[in-house]
Scaffold this motif. Sequence first.
Motif: not given
Length: 205
Positions: A34-35, A40-41, A46-48, A91-94
Amino acid sequence: MNGTMTQPMSEKQIAILKRALDHDGKVSKADYDQAWSNYQQCVIDKGYAAPTSTMYSDGIRGDATVTDAEDRGEDALHKAQDDSGACRLSEYQSVDELYRLSLGNPQLYADRDEGFVDCLKRKELVDPSYTAQQFKKEFEQNGEEYSANLEQYPPKEAWQKSQEVYSFDFYDSQVQYCFATNGHDVKTWDPESDEGVWYPFRNNQ
């Protein structure tokens, strides 16, 4: 929040980490995925194009994204990397670090090489007498061997031959799992690998 962090963590990542605290510090596979999806979202917003990663056994993702801005130039490349990095922190690293650590280095060795070798031993991929010192030595030899091999072989072959210095099978999926869960994204080391390369401006992906 910790004032030293320039990029605040999102509420979503904080909620996942709090759940982990209630389960002996272990992040569930569902929360890990989920993270990643939240990250990704954030990048898509941000337009990528959605970020990609190398993949290892049991759905472990590597942590070293290679960004290819193609012909967009240095400024576009750096902006994409900065934007992706901000989303990753938010969102994700930790969550990613905690999840991989709990699998690959449950003893929490400060030295990643110790954690890696411990993982190999737990999975019986090396002799019980194998040490982190041996691995460090073989790792150095590997680099020297690769440089020497480049003088007579194309990069791909030189790379493959240089892996023979290790006391374990470098290409074994469980060995690569131990690498990845201890912060070594070995699939990005291969000189001709395009696995895990992110093309931020290919929005049709």
